[in-house]
Scaffold this active site. Structure first.
Site, PDB file in Angstrom:
ATOM      1  CG  HIS A   1      39.961  52.387  43.099  1.00 42.83           C
ATOM      2  ND1 HIS A   1      39.379  53.578  43.447  1.00 42.83           N
ATOM      3  CD2 HIS A   1      38.966  51.451  43.096  1.00 42.83           C
ATOM      4  CE1 HIS A   1      38.085  53.381  43.656  1.00 42.83           C
ATOM      5  NE2 HIS A   1      37.816  52.097  43.452  1.00 42.83           N
TER       6      HIS A   1
ATOM      7  CG  ASN B   1      43.624  58.591  42.723  1.00 43.35           C
ATOM      8  OD1 ASN B   1      43.758  57.467  42.266  1.00 43.35           O
ATOM      9  ND2 ASN B   1      42.455  59.063  43.113  1.00 43.35           N
TER      10      ASN B   1
ATOM     11  CG  ASP C   1      66.277  43.367  37.780  1.00 46.94           C
ATOM     12  OD1 ASP C   1      65.597  42.422  38.211  1.00 46.94           O
ATOM     13  OD2 ASP C   1      67.102  43.245  36.850  1.00 46.94           O
TER      14      ASP C   1
END
Length: 279
Positions: free
Chosen positions: A119, A150, A250
């Site tokens: 997900h 995960n 960044d």
């Protein structure tokens, strides 16, 4: 007479144009006006490029890539209104709202691959209703994620984010994967599902933490906490600490080519995007 003939010649074309206009009114293009895009649309996704296609759901927004069979990014708001007691629905299924010409990844396409259906917007972030939880199981919200990533380090960060909500915070979250080639339980692969789904090399996430729910852009200041992580999509990171993978926004912009937090004033962006979270 010539004018009448020209009019008769053009009449069918005028009718087609009017018909198309009528359809546009009946089936409008997906609107980019969404609470989940409060901080910006990272890739300027729209509905004309299949590799940068905007999917607006009530529960989250996706910049989808039909060429890689996964999201470029997924963006969502998280506050206490999204959380409740609804159980996990586990109804993985294809996203039938994808445009024509875009392969609809099936719930079985990851079977035997050694990668989880990972997900982006977590099931645990959408427990306020059955519909909201069910929406997180669309395959357009999944990437091929190494099980250790995960189920371990990634899940721990998701849980940490929800503890912040429990402390009265409101979050704006963006996540995705970049690069090609990850290592799952069956070894290293670049694609799965007969080449239809690309396996990312890294998984990344940005969490903007607002102290005052409902403040939206006005709540983002130079002191706003921003958590950004860049985690390898491999086995062996299950028990790793997500804090060890913190980076600046960044750096993620340089790696992905996306423009994060674009709706935030540039002066504030320059401060919060350069900083690496250390709490």
């Amino acid at each position: 007479m010539k004018k009448i003939k020209i009019f008769k010649f053009l009449l069918p074309f005028v009718a087609v144009v009017l018909f198309i206009i009528g359809l546009a009114e009946i089936v409008p293009a997906q609107s980019s006006e969404s609470v989940h895009l409060t901080l910006g649309n990272p890739s300027n996704a729209g509905t004309f490029n299949l590799n940068n296609y905007l999917l607006v759901k009530p529960q989250y927004v996706i910049g989808y890539n039909c060429g890689t069979g996964r999201a470029n990014w997924v963006s969502w708001q998280l506050n206490s209104s999204w959380l409740g007691s609804t159980s996990r629905q586990d109804n993985f299924r294809a996203d039938t709202t994808l445009p024509s010409g875009c392969y609809q990844v099936q719930s079985t396409d990851f079977s035997g691959s050694g990668f989880d259906r990972g997900h982006m917007t977590p099931s645990g972030d959408r427990t306020s209703s059955v519909n909201n939880n069910s929406a997180t199981f669309l395959m357009s919200n999944m990437i091929a994620q190494a099980p250790d990533n995960n189920q371990g380090i990634w899940a721990n960060l998701e849980e940490y984010a929800r503890t912040l909500v429990g402390q009265g915070k409101e979050l704006y979250i963006i996540s995705g994967g970049y690069g090609m080639g990850g290592t799952g339980s069956n070894g290293r692969f670049y694609t799965i599902a007969n080449g239809r789904v690309q396996v990312p090399n890294r998984t990344w996430k940005i969490i903007v933490v607002l102290d005052t729910p409902g403040s939206a852009l006005a709540g983002v200041t130079n002191s706003t906490r921003v958590i950004a992580v860049n985690i390898p999509n491999i086995q062996g990171v299950r028990t790793a600490n997500w804090r060890n993978y913190r980076v600046s926004v960044d750096s993620l912009e340089s790696l992905t080519g996306y423009n994060f937090l674009s709706q935030v004033s540039t002066s504030i962006q320059s401060v919060i995007e350069a900083r690496i979270d250390n709490l």
